[in-house]
Design a protein around this motif. Structure first.
Motif, short mmCIF file in Angstrom:
data_model
loop_
_atom_site.label_atom_id
_atom_site.label_comp_id
_atom_site.label_asym_id
_atom_site.label_seq_id
_atom_site.Cartn_x
_atom_site.Cartn_y
_atom_site.Cartn_z
N LEU A 107 0.84 -1.22 0.00
CA LEU A 107 0.00 0.00 0.00
C LEU A 107 0.87 1.26 0.00
N ALA A 108 2.04 1.15 0.61
CA ALA A 108 2.95 2.30 0.65
C ALA A 108 3.39 2.70 -0.75
N GLN A 109 3.25 1.77 -1.70
CA GLN A 109 3.68 2.05 -3.07
C GLN A 109 2.52 2.39 -4.00
N LEU A 110 1.30 2.49 -3.45
CA LEU A 110 0.13 2.82 -4.29
C LEU A 110 -0.38 4.23 -3.95
N PRO A 111 -0.83 4.98 -4.94
CA PRO A 111 -1.34 6.34 -4.69
C PRO A 111 -2.78 6.27 -4.19
N LEU A 112 -2.96 5.84 -2.94
CA LEU A 112 -4.31 5.56 -2.42
C LEU A 112 -5.26 6.76 -2.55
N ASP A 113 -4.73 7.98 -2.35
CA ASP A 113 -5.60 9.16 -2.41
C ASP A 113 -6.24 9.32 -3.78
N ALA A 114 -5.58 8.80 -4.79
CA ALA A 114 -6.07 8.96 -6.15
C ALA A 114 -6.88 7.75 -6.62
N LEU A 115 -7.06 6.77 -5.73
CA LEU A 115 -7.75 5.53 -6.14
C LEU A 115 -9.14 5.41 -5.52
N ASP A 116 -10.03 4.73 -6.23
CA ASP A 116 -11.37 4.44 -5.69
C ASP A 116 -11.44 3.03 -5.11
N LEU A 117 -10.63 2.17 -5.67
CA LEU A 117 -10.74 0.74 -5.37
C LEU A 117 -9.36 0.09 -5.37
N VAL A 118 -9.11 -0.77 -4.39
CA VAL A 118 -7.89 -1.58 -4.41
C VAL A 118 -8.30 -3.06 -4.45
N LEU A 119 -7.82 -3.75 -5.46
CA LEU A 119 -8.06 -5.19 -5.56
C LEU A 119 -6.78 -5.92 -5.18
N VAL A 120 -6.87 -6.75 -4.14
CA VAL A 120 -5.69 -7.51 -3.71
C VAL A 120 -5.85 -8.93 -4.22
N GLU A 121 -4.99 -9.31 -5.17
CA GLU A 121 -5.05 -10.68 -5.70
C GLU A 121 -4.17 -11.56 -4.84
N ASN A 122 -4.81 -12.41 -4.03
CA ASN A 122 -4.08 -13.29 -3.13
C ASN A 122 -3.37 -14.40 -3.92
N VAL A 123 -2.52 -15.14 -3.26
CA VAL A 123 -1.86 -16.31 -3.85
C VAL A 123 -2.92 -17.35 -4.22
N GLY A 124 -2.75 -18.04 -5.33
CA GLY A 124 -3.70 -19.05 -5.76
C GLY A 124 -3.71 -20.24 -4.83
N ASN A 125 -4.75 -20.33 -3.97
CA ASN A 125 -4.76 -21.35 -2.93
C ASN A 125 -6.12 -21.27 -2.23
N LEU A 126 -6.78 -22.38 -2.02
CA LEU A 126 -8.09 -22.37 -1.36
C LEU A 126 -8.01 -22.63 0.14
N ILE A 127 -6.80 -22.74 0.69
CA ILE A 127 -6.70 -23.11 2.10
C ILE A 127 -6.10 -21.98 2.94
N CYS A 128 -4.79 -21.73 2.78
CA CYS A 128 -4.08 -20.82 3.68
C CYS A 128 -4.62 -19.38 3.70
N PRO A 129 -4.98 -18.78 2.55
CA PRO A 129 -5.43 -17.38 2.59
C PRO A 129 -6.64 -17.16 3.50
N ALA A 130 -7.44 -18.21 3.74
CA ALA A 130 -8.64 -18.06 4.56
C ALA A 130 -8.30 -17.63 5.99
N ALA A 131 -7.10 -17.95 6.47
CA ALA A 131 -6.76 -17.69 7.88
C ALA A 131 -6.18 -16.30 8.12
N PHE A 132 -5.90 -15.54 7.07
CA PHE A 132 -5.21 -14.26 7.25
C PHE A 132 -6.03 -13.09 6.72
N ASP A 133 -6.58 -12.32 7.65
CA ASP A 133 -7.29 -11.09 7.30
C ASP A 133 -6.27 -10.08 6.76
N LEU A 134 -6.63 -9.36 5.71
CA LEU A 134 -5.70 -8.38 5.15
C LEU A 134 -6.13 -6.94 5.45
N GLY A 135 -7.32 -6.79 6.05
CA GLY A 135 -7.81 -5.45 6.34
C GLY A 135 -8.63 -4.85 5.21
#
Lengths: 221, 221
Positions: A107-135
Motif C-alpha cells: 500500500l505504501a507504493q500505491l497512490p491511495l488518495d487517487a484511487l477508488d478501489l484496491v483489488l488484492v489478488e491473493n496467492v492461488g490457494n483455497l486453504i491458507c489465505p482463509a486464515a489471514f485477514d488483510l484489512g
C-alpha cells in the motif's frame, strides 16, 4: 504440534489482526474500497480484475492492484499496468498466502488518495489465505466451473468467511459435468444467503450484475 | 519470522524426512510402488485415480488409495471404494498438505502385502505439498488445461521436484487459449527432460502412454 509452536502461531495471527486493522484504517482514511480476492490457481483472478478494470474505464473508476505471487514473476502485474492501472507485485518467497504486513508494504507504493478501489489478488490457494485477514472491506472468492461442483464441500473454511462468490468460466458449462444445484447446496450450508455472481470473464456474460454490486460499494471522492 | 519459529520449522521438516524414509522402507518391504499425487483443487486427481483403477482392472493390479482432504468429507474415498479398491481418508484438519506422519497412519489401515500400487492423493494445493516428502517412490503433479499455461512460471517449486507431469483435460483445448509451447518452455526451464503425459480422463485420450509408464514401474508380486 508442540505447545511452543501453537503459541508462536497464535502470536503471528494476533500480530496479523493488528496490522489488518491498520490497513483498514488506511483504506478508510483515503476513502478507498478494498477487496481481498482469493481463488485456486487458474480460476481467473487476473482475468476478473482485467475485465473489471476495462468495464469501469468509462466511469473513470481508478483501480490499484496488489498482486500476490509465490515467485518473483511479474506476469500478472505487467497485464494490469498494460491496462493503465497501478500495480504492485508481492513475492511471498514461497509462502502460501498474503498477510497484512505484506499488504501494508504494498500500500505504501500505491497512490491511495487517487484511487477508488484496491483489488488484492491473493496467492492461488483455497486453504491458507482463509486464515489471514488483510484489512480489506470484503473478501471474495472466485470459483470456476472446471474446478468441479464439490469444492465447497472440500474447502469449507474459505467459503465460510466470504462476502461474495464469483462463479467464473460459465462459458464452459456445456462441456463439463457441473451440477449447479449441488454446488449451491454446499454453499448455502456454509454461508447462507451468500451473494453470488455467475459470469464469464471471456464472453462478458453476467458481468453487469457484479459491476452493479461493486459500483454501489465505491465511495464518492 | 522469529529465530525460534525457524528452529521449530526445521525440526518439523527433519522429523518429516525421518518418517518419510520409514514409509519408503515400508513400501519396499511389501513390494508396493507408491506415488504422491499433487495438483490444484479440481485438476482431476480423483478422476485420474479412477481412470487408472478402471484401466488396470483387467491386469488385476491391486491399488490402494490414500485420500487427503482438509475437511471430514468422504466424497473421494467413497468413489474409490465404489470402484472396488481400498481407500483411507485423511482429514488434515485445515492443514494445507499431507505429511509423512499422516501417511504412516493411513498405511497402517491398508493391506500393503496385497497391493501393487499405492496412490496418495494430496490436498489440492500447488504450494505447501511441495515441501513435504511422504516417502513415495515418485511425485506426480496433475496440471489441467483450464488452469492456464502460466502455472509453471507462477508455482515453480512444485514443478521443480517432480518425476512426472500429467496434463489433464486436453478435451477442453478447443475451448480455451492454452499455449502448449509456452507451458512446456516453463517446464523445461524448471525441470529439464521431465516426463509428461497429456491426456483426458474424460475421453480416455492419451491414457495409454501413462499406463505403459506405470506398468513398467510396478513390482512383480
Amino acid at each position: 504440534m508442540s505447545e511452543n509452536r501453537i503459541k508462536i502461531v497464535e502470536k503471528i495471527l494476533n500480530a496479523n489482526e493488528r496490522l489488518a486493522e491498520q490497513n483498514l484504517e488506511r483504506f478508510d482514511n483515503t476513502n478507498t474500497y478494498a477487496i481481498n480476492l482469493m481463488a485456486s490457481p487458474g480460476a481467473g483472478k487476473t482475468s476478473f480484475i482485467l475485465a473489471t478494470i476495462h468495464a469501469l474505464l468509462e466511469d473513470q473508476v481508478r483501480i490499484g492492484v496488489v498482486e500476490g505471487d509465490t515467485a518473483p514473476v511479474t506476469i500478472d502485474s505487467d497485464k494490469i499496468m498494460a491496462a493503465g492501472m497501478p500495480a504492485v507485485q508481492i513475492n511471498t518467497g514461497g509462502e502460501c498466502h498474503l498477510d497484512a504486513l505484506m499488504v501494508e508494504g504494498a500500500l505504501a507504493q500505491l497512490p491511495l488518495d487517487a484511487l477508488d478501489l484496491v483489488l488484492v489478488e491473493n496467492v492461488g490457494n483455497l486453504i491458507c489465505p482463509a486464515a489471514f485477514d488483510l484489512g480489506t472491506h470484503s473478501k471474495i472468492v472466485i470459483a470456476s466451473i472446471p474446478e468441479g461442483d464439490d469444492k465447497p464441500y472440500k474447502y469449507p473454511n474459505i467459503y465460510r468467511g466470504l462476502d461474495v462468490l464469483i462463479i467464473n468460466k460459465i462459458d464452459l458449462l456445456p462441456y463439463l459435468d457441473f451440477n449447479m444445484d449441488y454446488f449451491r447446496q454446499g454453499l448455502e450450508m456454509l454461508n447462507p444467503g451468500l451473494e453470488t455472481f455467475a459470469l464469464s470473464c471471456k464472453t462478458g456474460e453476467g458481468l453487469q450484475d457484479w459491476l452493479f454490486w461493486l459500483k454501489n460499494k465505491l465511495p464518492r471522492k
